[in-house]
Design an enzyme around this catalytic site. Structure first.
Site, mmCIF file in Angstrom:
data_model
loop_
_atom_site.group_PDB
_atom_site.id
_atom_site.type_symbol
_atom_site.label_atom_id
_atom_site.label_comp_id
_atom_site.label_asym_id
_atom_site.label_seq_id
_atom_site.Cartn_x
_atom_site.Cartn_y
_atom_site.Cartn_z
ATOM 1 N N ASN A 156 0.816 -1.216 0.000
ATOM 2 C CA ASN A 156 0.000 0.000 0.000
ATOM 3 C C ASN A 156 0.853 1.272 0.000
ATOM 4 O OD1 ASN A 156 -2.482 1.701 0.591
ATOM 5 N ND2 ASN A 156 -1.316 2.067 2.481
ATOM 6 N N ARG A 216 -8.549 5.146 1.122
ATOM 7 C CA ARG A 216 -7.784 4.607 -0.005
ATOM 8 C C ARG A 216 -6.629 5.501 -0.448
ATOM 9 N NH1 ARG A 216 -12.552 2.222 -4.003
ATOM 10 N NH2 ARG A 216 -13.092 0.415 -2.717
ATOM 11 N N ASP A 225 1.770 6.931 0.320
ATOM 12 C CA ASP A 225 0.718 6.067 -0.224
ATOM 13 C C ASP A 225 0.855 5.896 -1.739
ATOM 14 O OD1 ASP A 225 -1.715 4.719 0.949
ATOM 15 O OD2 ASP A 225 -2.602 5.676 -0.828
ATOM 16 N N ARG A 253 -0.170 -12.414 2.884
ATOM 17 C CA ARG A 253 -0.993 -11.652 3.817
ATOM 18 C C ARG A 253 -0.814 -10.225 3.311
ATOM 19 N NH1 ARG A 253 0.257 -7.096 7.421
ATOM 20 N NH2 ARG A 253 -1.205 -7.176 9.138
ATOM 21 N N ASP A 255 -0.831 -6.572 3.622
ATOM 22 C CA ASP A 255 -0.820 -5.511 4.628
ATOM 23 C C ASP A 255 -1.695 -4.337 4.167
ATOM 24 O OD1 ASP A 255 0.527 -4.344 7.067
ATOM 25 O OD2 ASP A 255 1.052 -2.822 5.580
ATOM 26 N N HIS A 259 -6.751 -0.224 2.762
ATOM 27 C CA HIS A 259 -6.295 1.067 2.238
ATOM 28 C C HIS A 259 -5.859 0.984 0.775
ATOM 29 C CE1 HIS A 259 -6.698 2.515 6.288
ATOM 30 N NE2 HIS A 259 -6.107 1.414 6.680
ATOM 31 N N GLU A 286 -5.755 -7.835 4.939
ATOM 32 C CA GLU A 286 -5.858 -7.227 6.260
ATOM 33 C C GLU A 286 -6.856 -6.082 6.212
ATOM 34 O OE1 GLU A 286 -3.748 -4.829 9.754
ATOM 35 O OE2 GLU A 286 -3.742 -4.221 7.667
ATOM 36 N N ASN A 354 -2.154 -11.256 16.487
ATOM 37 C CA ASN A 354 -1.065 -11.033 15.544
ATOM 38 C C ASN A 354 -0.191 -9.912 16.109
ATOM 39 O OD1 ASN A 354 -2.396 -8.642 14.994
ATOM 40 N ND2 ASN A 354 -2.801 -9.102 12.846
#
Ligand code: LM2
Ligand code: CA
Length: 531
Positions: A156, A216, A225, A253, A255, A259, A286, A354
């Protein structure tokens, strides 16, 4: 920032509790739901709940060896995970990351906090867990031991600051040259939402976690970002993930998937190669609960598997109100899963904690000792989701580094010194990994509870288990569903030859057994472990 984000997350979590209470009526099964397939993307629209077009195989039980270095992960696969029947291992973000030469804004005091790895600098695998060669060798060794490797993919964003990296780079924020994939592509200003005009917040950060465009396109805790909505960034990220797949990695996974958003996640996934086994990669997203509509974990299940973060809180509240030291009531777990408002088991990576939730109060953690082990054993027995066993390092502040050299390189895991939790090796958990694999998809039956903190249930005629989350041993007489015989308690012993190294349990001709379950302890028997 960190605290501000937590406050925001808390607030949106409150909103979500209301939304869940009012809005949800999912029909699928709860406990006893099947561990399941991962997923590929389907076209996502606001209305779409269509089933995924592609699926990936059931990963089995996964160990999450958070920030173990590659040499130690490889050894664990060979010595412990493979022999015990773990099907997979999740490892920490392997890409090159920031290596700080100075402290941050004064809110932290540790030079190399665990979270450096969430700030990518390029996609060479030169991390604080080891070199690219060590990573490749670890994947090979784990696969030879029958353990598939899943990678925490940070796609992301890039770093929140300029500095040096573990790979020896010096870089500025928003300018990451020579990324090491996609013909050594670089990221420049034009690859970040900071400069695209898409982020509507005044600060450029996410101020409102319920605002779609902010979630986002704005910066999560000040991290640069990426414009995952552009073809160039998607291609570059897919090249990184495809490199990992080429090394034998079986999935990801993802991350901060919330977003990135469904359209971008689906477009990136569509560019991914198959695994070396010829299957689609696991795509475990996630997504924190608490967002409305398309921001909810449920709304990401058409794009992939999701992390069971709401389940983490239900498990905590059932076992104990961490950190209040109150004992909860595990009789509540009679209903757990889609029927308690969670995502369906077949689309969920489930766990007790986690690396985020063990620190932020949302979960039990290793400091809960036997209660944390008990909860992990319960998860393995429940049949909900693809269960993960979390095993990491001990800490006294939220920023602590894993055991490392002064330079930040993580040192080999040592399970004897108290610095690593090594929960994946706990004998009772190893027994329950075998039990989980043996009972497979058998339905839950013969549920029994005392209305408080002792529960028992079977899974078909294959296995039976009891849990006592209370302070006193408890003697119970219950229906097991197993045929008459004497069985090894696989939580406290192993079958060896014709006998059990631990206590045995006798099932009478009518299927009933009288068993004493110790305080904060479990017992488990399975049809193929008769003595
Ligand atoms: C995640 N999921 O969405 C990870 O599970 C979580 O552990 C990551 O945060 C986060 N997203 C970004 O990948 C962690 C940690 C943060 C830390 C970030 C980046 O919880 O505290 O933020 O990694 O390393 C740190 C500082 C923060 C600072 C930021 C950027 O704590 O104060 O914000 O770096 O410099 C200005
Ligand atoms: Ca984003």
């Amino acid at each position: 920032m960190q605290h501000a984000r937590r406050r925001l997350l808390r607030r949106s979590a409150l909103v979500s509790t209301v939304a869940l209470t009012v809005g949800l009526s999912l029909g699928a099964t709860g406990a006893g739901a099947q561990p399941g397939t991962g997923a590929g993307p389907a076209a996502v629209t606001a209305q779409s709940t269509s089933a995924p077009k592609l699926s990936s195989p059931d990963p089995g039980v996964m160990a999450n060896l958070f920030e173990w270095n590659w040499t130690s992960v490889a050894k664990e696969c060979t010595d412990v995970l493979g022999p015990a029947g773990y099907g997979g291992v999740q490892v920490a973000p392997p890409q090159d990351s920031v290596k700080r030469t100075k402290l941050g804004d004064g809110s932290d005091t540790i030079l190399h906090p665990w979270w450096e790895v969430y700030q990518p600098v390029d996609y060479r695998l030169t991390s604080r867990m080891g070199s690219e060669a060590e990573f490749k060798s670890m994947v090979k060794t784990c696969r030879q031991a029958g353990v598939k490797v899943y990678v925490d993919a940070v796609i992301n964003h890039m770093t929140g600051q300029g500095d040096t990296s573990y790979g020896g780079r010096t870089f500025e924020r928003y300018a990451y040259s020579d990324l090491g994939v996609n013909h050594n592509a670089s990221y420049a200003n034009s690859d970040f939402h900071k400069y695209s005009g898409d982020c509507p917040s005044a600060s450029g950060g996410i101020e409102d976690f319920n605002n779609l465009a902010q979630v986002r396109y704005c910066e999560l805790v000040g991290l640069s970002d990426l414009r995952t909505d552009t073809t160039k960034v998607r291609k570059t990220l897919a090249a990184y993930l495809n490199k990992l797949l080429g090394y034998g990695v079986s999935g990801f996974r993802v991350d901060a998937a919330k977003h990135i958003g469904q359209p971008d996640l689906d477009a990136i996934y569509a560019r991914l190669h198959n695994t070396v086994d010829g299957t689609r990669p696991l795509w475990a997203l996630e997504v924190f609960g608490g967002g409305p509509g398309i921001l909810s974990p449920q709304a990401f299940t058409s794009s992939g598997t999701v992390l069971g973060l709401d389940g983490v809180k239900q498990i905590r509240d059932a076992f104990k109100s961490y950190p209040d030291a109150h004992v909860g009531s595990i009789a509540t777990l009679k209903v757990f899963g889609a029927d308690s408002g969670l995502t369906p088991g077949g689309k969920t990576l489930s766990f007790v904690q986690n690396h985020d939730t063990e620190r932020n109060g949302d979960a039990l953690n290793y400091k809960d000792g036997a209660r944390n082990i008990l909860a992990t054993q319960w998860l393995l027995a429940s049949g909900y989701g693809t269960p993960q066993v979390y095993s990491a390092f001990t800490f006294s502040t939220n920023d602590d580094s894993p055991p490392a050299t002064a330079d930040g390189m993580v040192t080999n895991t040592d399970c004897s010194g108290g610095a690593w939790t090594c929960i994946d090796r706990n004998a009772g958990i190893l027994g329950m990994v075998g039990w989980h694999n043996y009972v497979g998809k058998a339905q839950r039956q013969n549920w029994w509870d005392d209305g408080a903190n002792v529960i028992a249930f079977g899974r078909g005629a294959k296995g039976w288990v009891a849990f006592n989350n209370g302070p006193e041993p408890k003697k119970i007489t219950v229906q097991t569903g197993l045929s008459a015989g004497t069985y090894c308690d696989v939580v406290h012993g192993k079958k060896s030859g014709g006998s059990c190294t631990g206590p045995t349990i006798t099932v009478r001709g009518n299927g009933k057994a009288t068993v004493t379950v110790g305080a904060t302890d479990a017992v488990a028997i399975q049809a193929n472990r008769r003595v």
